[in-house]
Design an enzyme around this catalytic site. Sequence first.
Site, PDB file in Angstrom:
ATOM      1  CG  ASP A  18      12.438 101.347   2.770  1.00 52.70           C
ATOM      2  OD1 ASP A  18      13.155 100.563   3.344  1.00 52.70           O
ATOM      3  OD2 ASP A  18      11.979 102.407   2.825  1.00 52.70           O
ATOM      4  CB  SER A  19      11.262  99.517   7.119  1.00 53.33           C
ATOM      5  OG  SER A  19      11.985 101.227   6.315  1.00 53.33           O
ATOM      6  CE1 TYR A  50      10.357  96.179   8.479  1.00 52.94           C
ATOM      7  CE2 TYR A  50      11.537  95.731   6.801  1.00 52.94           C
ATOM      8  CZ  TYR A  50      10.098  95.883   7.595  1.00 52.94           C
ATOM      9  OH  TYR A  50       9.176  95.270   6.811  1.00 52.94           O
ATOM     10  N   GLY A  51      14.265  99.945  11.985  1.00 55.34           N
ATOM     11  CA  GLY A  51      15.904 100.034  12.690  1.00 55.34           C
ATOM     12  C   GLY A  51      16.275 100.335  13.415  1.00 55.34           C
ATOM     13  CB  CYS A  81      15.621  98.462   4.107  1.00 54.79           C
ATOM     14  SG  CYS A  81      15.276  98.771   5.995  1.00 54.79           S
ATOM     15  CG  ASN A  82      20.981 100.912   3.766  1.00 52.70           C
ATOM     16  OD1 ASN A  82      21.627 101.313   3.542  1.00 52.70           O
ATOM     17  ND2 ASN A  82      20.226 101.715   3.805  1.00 52.70           N
ATOM     18  CB  THR A  83      17.146  97.810   8.957  1.00 56.10           C
ATOM     19  OG1 THR A  83      17.895  99.618   8.894  1.00 56.10           O
ATOM     20  CG2 THR A  83      17.461  97.107  10.370  1.00 56.10           C
ATOM     21  CD  GLU A 160       9.805 108.365   8.027  1.00 54.38           C
ATOM     22  OE1 GLU A 160       8.093 108.221   8.782  1.00 54.38           O
ATOM     23  OE2 GLU A 160       9.738 108.115   7.239  1.00 54.38           O
ATOM     24  CB  CYS A 192      19.860 105.329   7.308  1.00 55.20           C
ATOM     25  SG  CYS A 192      17.796 104.775   7.428  1.00 55.20           S
ATOM     26  CB  THR A 193      16.296 104.531   2.820  1.00 56.14           C
ATOM     27  OG1 THR A 193      15.659 104.854   4.125  1.00 56.14           O
ATOM     28  CG2 THR A 193      15.903 102.829   2.656  1.00 56.14           C
ATOM     29  CG  HIS A 194      14.606 108.365   6.216  1.00 59.75           C
ATOM     30  ND1 HIS A 194      14.200 107.114   5.357  1.00 59.75           N
ATOM     31  CD2 HIS A 194      13.715 108.564   6.049  1.00 59.75           C
ATOM     32  CE1 HIS A 194      12.972 106.104   6.348  1.00 59.75           C
ATOM     33  NE2 HIS A 194      11.982 107.388   6.460  1.00 59.75           N
TER      34      HIS A 194
HETATM   35  N1  DGL Z   1      14.476 101.905   5.964  1.00 64.29           N
HETATM   36  C1  DGL Z   1      15.543 101.953   6.601  1.00 64.29           C
HETATM   37  C2  DGL Z   1      17.063 101.533   6.871  1.00 64.29           C
HETATM   38  O1  DGL Z   1      17.415 101.752   5.558  1.00 64.29           O
HETATM   39  C3  DGL Z   1      14.779 102.774   7.956  1.00 64.29           C
HETATM   40  C4  DGL Z   1      13.754 103.075   8.702  1.00 64.29           C
HETATM   41  C5  DGL Z   1      13.610 101.826   9.304  1.00 64.29           C
HETATM   42  O2  DGL Z   1      13.770 102.157  10.426  1.00 64.29           O
HETATM   43  O3  DGL Z   1      12.684 101.776   9.347  1.00 64.29           O
HETATM   44  O4  DGL Z   1      17.838 101.458   7.414  1.00 64.29           O
END
Ligand code: DGL
Length: 274
Positions: A18-19, A50-51, A81-83, A160, A192-194
Amino acid sequence: MVSARVARGAPAPIGVFDSGIGGLTVAHEIIRQLPHESVIYFGDTARVPYGPKSPDTVRRYSREIASFLREQGVKNIVIACNTATAHALGTLREEFDMPIVGVVEPGARAAVAATRRGHIGVIGTVGTIKSGAYERAIRALNPDVMITARACPLFVPLVEEGWTDHPATRLVAKEYLAPMLEADIDTLVLGCTHYPLLKPLLGEVLGPDVRLIDSAEETAAETARALHDESLAAAADAEPNYRFIASDDPLQFLQLGQRFLGGAIEGVEIRTLG
Ligand code: DGL
Protein backbone atom coordinates in the site's frame (compact mmCIF):
# COMPACT_ATOMS: atom_id res chain seq x y z
CA MET A 1 1.36 -10.52 15.90
CA VAL A 2 5.03 -11.19 15.22
CA SER A 3 7.54 -9.45 13.01
CA ALA A 4 9.87 -12.41 12.54
CA ARG A 5 11.59 -12.89 9.20
CA VAL A 6 10.16 -15.61 7.02
CA ALA A 7 12.30 -18.61 7.94
CA ARG A 8 14.46 -20.31 5.32
CA GLY A 9 12.56 -23.21 3.83
CA ALA A 10 9.19 -21.83 5.01
CA PRO A 11 6.36 -21.64 2.44
CA ALA A 12 6.55 -18.50 0.30
CA PRO A 13 4.67 -15.53 1.72
CA ILE A 14 1.93 -13.36 0.22
CA GLY A 15 3.21 -9.87 -0.65
CA VAL A 16 0.82 -7.04 0.24
CA PHE A 17 1.54 -3.40 -0.47
CA ASP A 18 0.00 0.00 0.00
CA SER A 19 1.06 3.62 -0.20
CA GLY A 20 1.26 3.58 3.60
CA ILE A 21 -0.44 1.96 6.54
CA GLY A 22 -4.05 1.98 5.29
CA GLY A 23 -3.57 -1.31 3.44
CA LEU A 24 -3.18 -3.02 6.79
CA THR A 25 -7.01 -3.24 6.76
CA VAL A 26 -6.59 -5.62 3.81
CA ALA A 27 -3.64 -7.44 5.43
CA HIS A 28 -5.80 -7.91 8.54
CA GLU A 29 -8.52 -9.60 6.49
CA ILE A 30 -5.99 -11.82 4.66
CA ILE A 31 -4.49 -12.91 7.99
CA ARG A 32 -8.01 -13.59 9.33
CA GLN A 33 -9.23 -15.57 6.31
CA LEU A 34 -5.94 -17.33 5.52
CA PRO A 35 -4.43 -18.11 8.94
CA HIS A 36 -1.72 -20.41 7.56
CA GLU A 37 -0.34 -17.94 5.04
CA SER A 38 2.76 -15.87 5.77
CA VAL A 39 2.56 -12.20 4.80
CA ILE A 40 5.11 -9.54 3.91
CA TYR A 41 3.52 -6.11 4.07
CA PHE A 42 5.20 -3.10 2.47
CA GLY A 43 3.92 0.41 3.26
CA ASP A 44 5.44 3.19 1.17
CA THR A 45 5.29 5.67 4.05
CA ALA A 46 8.07 7.82 2.56
CA ARG A 47 6.01 8.60 -0.55
CA VAL A 48 2.43 8.51 0.75
CA PRO A 49 -0.07 9.85 -0.37
CA TYR A 50 -0.52 8.31 -3.81
CA GLY A 51 -4.03 9.79 -4.19
CA PRO A 52 -2.99 13.15 -5.71
CA LYS A 53 -0.03 11.79 -7.75
CA SER A 54 -0.01 11.17 -11.51
CA PRO A 55 -0.78 7.68 -12.88
CA ASP A 56 2.80 7.42 -14.23
CA THR A 57 4.35 8.15 -10.85
CA VAL A 58 2.07 5.68 -9.06
CA ARG A 59 2.89 3.03 -11.67
CA ARG A 60 6.63 3.62 -11.18
CA TYR A 61 6.34 3.35 -7.39
CA SER A 62 4.17 0.22 -7.69
CA ARG A 63 6.65 -1.43 -10.04
CA GLU A 64 9.53 -0.72 -7.62
CA ILE A 65 7.59 -2.21 -4.71
CA ALA A 66 6.53 -5.29 -6.70
CA SER A 67 10.18 -5.89 -7.71
CA PHE A 68 11.25 -5.56 -4.08
CA LEU A 69 8.56 -8.01 -2.95
CA ARG A 70 9.59 -10.45 -5.67
CA GLU A 71 13.19 -10.26 -4.36
CA GLN A 72 11.81 -11.18 -0.94
CA GLY A 73 10.40 -14.39 -2.41
CA VAL A 74 6.65 -13.70 -2.40
CA LYS A 75 4.43 -16.10 -4.37
CA ASN A 76 1.79 -13.51 -5.28
CA ILE A 77 1.02 -9.84 -4.74
CA VAL A 78 -2.04 -8.11 -3.34
CA ILE A 79 -2.26 -4.41 -4.17
CA ALA A 80 -4.09 -3.18 -1.08
CA CYS A 81 -4.07 0.44 -2.26
CA ASN A 82 -7.04 1.56 -4.36
CA THR A 83 -5.05 4.27 -6.14
CA ALA A 84 -2.22 1.86 -7.02
CA THR A 85 -4.76 -0.73 -8.18
CA ALA A 86 -6.50 1.88 -10.35
CA HIS A 87 -3.25 2.97 -12.04
CA ALA A 88 -0.93 -0.04 -11.91
CA LEU A 89 -2.84 -3.35 -11.76
CA GLY A 90 -2.70 -3.89 -15.55
CA THR A 91 1.01 -3.01 -15.73
CA LEU A 92 1.99 -5.30 -12.86
CA ARG A 93 -0.08 -8.17 -14.30
CA GLU A 94 1.78 -7.76 -17.59
CA GLU A 95 5.24 -7.46 -16.06
CA PHE A 96 5.21 -9.90 -13.14
CA ASP A 97 4.77 -13.60 -13.60
CA MET A 98 2.69 -14.32 -10.48
CA PRO A 99 -0.95 -13.87 -9.47
CA ILE A 100 -1.71 -10.20 -8.77
CA VAL A 101 -4.92 -9.19 -7.04
CA GLY A 102 -6.11 -5.60 -6.65
CA VAL A 103 -8.90 -4.14 -4.52
CA VAL A 104 -11.06 -2.57 -7.23
CA GLU A 105 -12.58 -5.66 -8.90
CA PRO A 106 -13.44 -7.33 -5.55
CA GLY A 107 -15.02 -4.08 -4.30
CA ALA A 108 -17.03 -3.70 -7.50
CA ARG A 109 -18.22 -7.30 -7.26
CA ALA A 110 -19.34 -6.85 -3.66
CA ALA A 111 -21.19 -3.62 -4.57
CA VAL A 112 -23.00 -5.17 -7.53
CA ALA A 113 -24.04 -8.09 -5.31
CA ALA A 114 -25.26 -5.72 -2.57
CA THR A 115 -27.20 -3.11 -4.55
CA ARG A 116 -31.00 -3.40 -4.36
CA ARG A 117 -32.14 -0.51 -6.56
CA GLY A 118 -29.08 -0.47 -8.85
CA HIS A 119 -27.66 2.87 -7.72
CA ILE A 120 -24.09 2.67 -6.44
CA GLY A 121 -21.97 5.49 -5.03
CA VAL A 122 -18.17 5.33 -5.15
CA ILE A 123 -15.79 7.41 -3.04
CA GLY A 124 -11.99 7.38 -3.20
CA THR A 125 -8.90 9.48 -3.71
CA VAL A 126 -8.66 11.99 -6.57
CA GLY A 127 -6.50 9.51 -8.54
CA THR A 128 -8.89 6.59 -8.07
CA ILE A 129 -12.00 8.57 -9.00
CA LYS A 130 -10.34 10.29 -11.98
CA SER A 131 -9.16 6.93 -13.33
CA GLY A 132 -12.75 5.67 -13.62
CA ALA A 133 -11.51 2.22 -12.56
CA TYR A 134 -14.48 1.48 -10.28
CA GLU A 135 -17.01 2.60 -12.88
CA ARG A 136 -15.42 0.31 -15.46
CA ALA A 137 -15.29 -2.64 -13.07
CA ILE A 138 -18.92 -2.13 -11.94
CA ARG A 139 -20.22 -1.64 -15.49
CA ALA A 140 -18.36 -4.76 -16.66
CA LEU A 141 -20.41 -6.72 -14.13
CA ASN A 142 -23.69 -4.92 -14.67
CA PRO A 143 -24.00 -2.23 -17.37
CA ASP A 144 -27.40 -1.09 -16.07
CA VAL A 145 -26.36 0.27 -12.66
CA MET A 146 -26.28 4.01 -12.04
CA ILE A 147 -23.01 5.25 -10.51
CA THR A 148 -22.32 8.46 -8.60
CA ALA A 149 -18.61 8.95 -7.90
CA ARG A 150 -16.83 11.53 -5.80
CA ALA A 151 -13.27 12.10 -4.62
CA CYS A 152 -12.99 12.69 -0.85
CA PRO A 153 -9.33 13.71 -0.39
CA LEU A 154 -9.76 15.15 3.11
CA PHE A 155 -10.78 11.81 4.61
CA VAL A 156 -7.23 10.35 4.50
CA PRO A 157 -5.58 13.02 6.71
CA LEU A 158 -8.60 13.09 9.03
CA VAL A 159 -8.34 9.33 9.60
CA GLU A 160 -4.56 9.54 10.08
CA GLU A 161 -5.20 12.23 12.68
CA GLY A 162 -7.40 9.72 14.48
CA TRP A 163 -10.51 11.87 13.91
CA THR A 164 -12.75 8.98 12.97
CA ASP A 165 -15.51 10.22 15.29
CA HIS A 166 -15.01 13.97 15.31
CA PRO A 167 -17.36 16.88 14.52
CA ALA A 168 -14.95 18.20 11.84
CA THR A 169 -14.98 14.85 10.04
CA ARG A 170 -18.79 14.69 10.31
CA LEU A 171 -19.03 18.13 8.70
CA VAL A 172 -16.67 17.14 5.88
CA ALA A 173 -18.56 13.87 5.35
CA LYS A 174 -21.90 15.71 5.10
CA GLU A 175 -20.44 17.99 2.45
CA TYR A 176 -18.86 15.16 0.44
CA LEU A 177 -21.84 12.84 0.68
CA ALA A 178 -24.59 15.37 -0.08
CA PRO A 179 -24.58 14.44 -3.81
CA MET A 180 -24.84 10.76 -2.86
CA LEU A 181 -27.91 11.46 -0.74
CA GLU A 182 -29.44 13.64 -3.47
CA ALA A 183 -28.82 10.89 -6.03
CA ASP A 184 -30.47 8.40 -3.66
CA ILE A 185 -27.73 5.76 -3.78
CA ASP A 186 -28.46 2.47 -2.00
CA THR A 187 -24.85 1.21 -1.82
CA LEU A 188 -21.57 3.05 -1.27
CA VAL A 189 -18.15 1.63 -2.18
CA LEU A 190 -15.47 2.73 0.30
CA GLY A 191 -12.84 2.93 -2.43
CA CYS A 192 -9.86 3.87 -0.27
CA THR A 193 -7.88 1.98 2.37
CA HIS A 194 -8.66 4.55 5.05
CA TYR A 195 -12.43 4.75 4.69
CA PRO A 196 -13.37 1.50 6.50
CA LEU A 197 -12.29 3.27 9.70
CA LEU A 198 -15.01 5.86 9.01
CA LYS A 199 -17.77 3.27 8.60
CA PRO A 200 -19.76 4.23 11.74
CA LEU A 201 -19.61 7.95 10.91
CA LEU A 202 -20.47 7.46 7.23
CA GLY A 203 -23.31 5.14 8.20
CA GLU A 204 -24.65 7.85 10.50
CA VAL A 205 -24.51 10.49 7.75
CA LEU A 206 -26.04 8.26 5.05
CA GLY A 207 -28.60 6.46 7.20
CA PRO A 208 -29.28 2.75 7.63
CA ASP A 209 -30.63 2.15 4.11
CA VAL A 210 -27.27 2.65 2.39
CA ARG A 211 -24.99 -0.41 2.38
CA LEU A 212 -21.30 0.32 2.89
CA ILE A 213 -18.90 -1.84 0.89
CA ASP A 214 -15.40 -2.40 2.18
CA SER A 215 -13.39 -4.38 -0.37
CA ALA A 216 -11.00 -5.96 2.15
CA GLU A 217 -13.12 -9.07 2.77
CA GLU A 218 -13.76 -9.75 -0.90
CA THR A 219 -10.09 -9.06 -1.75
CA ALA A 220 -8.94 -11.64 0.79
CA ALA A 221 -11.46 -14.14 -0.64
CA GLU A 222 -10.17 -13.47 -4.16
CA THR A 223 -6.57 -13.93 -2.92
CA ALA A 224 -7.57 -17.32 -1.50
CA ARG A 225 -9.15 -18.32 -4.84
CA ALA A 226 -6.08 -17.17 -6.82
CA LEU A 227 -3.72 -19.18 -4.57
CA HIS A 228 -5.94 -22.23 -4.77
CA ASP A 229 -6.24 -22.02 -8.59
CA GLU A 230 -2.46 -21.82 -8.98
CA SER A 231 -1.84 -24.54 -6.36
CA LEU A 232 0.07 -21.99 -4.27
CA ALA A 233 -1.88 -22.20 -0.99
CA ALA A 234 0.07 -22.94 2.20
CA ALA A 235 -0.40 -26.31 3.85
CA ALA A 236 -3.13 -26.51 6.49
CA ASP A 237 -0.52 -27.02 9.21
CA ALA A 238 1.87 -24.25 8.06
CA GLU A 239 3.04 -21.82 10.77
CA PRO A 240 2.64 -18.26 9.45
CA ASN A 241 5.24 -15.49 9.72
CA TYR A 242 4.53 -11.79 9.33
CA ARG A 243 6.94 -9.07 8.28
CA PHE A 244 6.09 -5.39 8.17
CA ILE A 245 8.29 -3.10 6.11
CA ALA A 246 7.99 0.67 5.69
CA SER A 247 9.98 3.11 3.57
CA ASP A 248 10.08 5.72 6.37
CA ASP A 249 9.40 6.41 10.05
CA PRO A 250 8.82 3.10 11.88
CA LEU A 251 7.36 4.90 14.88
CA GLN A 252 4.39 6.30 12.99
CA PHE A 253 3.84 2.90 11.37
CA LEU A 254 3.84 1.22 14.77
CA GLN A 255 1.51 3.76 16.36
CA LEU A 256 -1.02 4.15 13.56
CA GLY A 257 -0.64 0.66 12.13
CA GLN A 258 -2.25 -0.96 15.11
CA ARG A 259 -5.47 0.94 14.43
CA PHE A 260 -5.61 -0.35 10.85
CA LEU A 261 -4.43 -3.90 11.51
CA GLY A 262 -6.61 -4.39 14.56
CA GLY A 263 -3.71 -5.98 16.43
CA ALA A 264 -0.24 -5.21 17.72
CA ILE A 265 2.73 -4.85 15.36
CA GLU A 266 5.88 -5.73 17.24
CA GLY A 267 8.49 -4.60 14.77
CA VAL A 268 8.88 -2.70 11.51
CA GLU A 269 11.81 -3.00 9.11
CA ILE A 270 12.83 0.02 7.07
CA ARG A 271 13.60 -0.22 3.37
CA THR A 272 14.01 2.82 1.13
CA LEU A 273 13.12 2.44 -2.54
CA GLY A 274 13.69 4.62 -5.60
N1 DGL B 1 -3.94 3.92 0.03
C1 DGL B 1 -4.61 4.98 -0.71
C2 DGL B 1 -5.82 4.40 -1.43
O1 DGL B 1 -6.39 3.40 -1.03
C3 DGL B 1 -5.01 6.12 0.20
C4 DGL B 1 -3.86 6.95 0.71
C5 DGL B 1 -3.07 7.63 -0.40
O2 DGL B 1 -3.56 8.60 -1.00
O3 DGL B 1 -1.97 7.17 -0.67
O4 DGL B 1 -6.22 4.94 -2.43
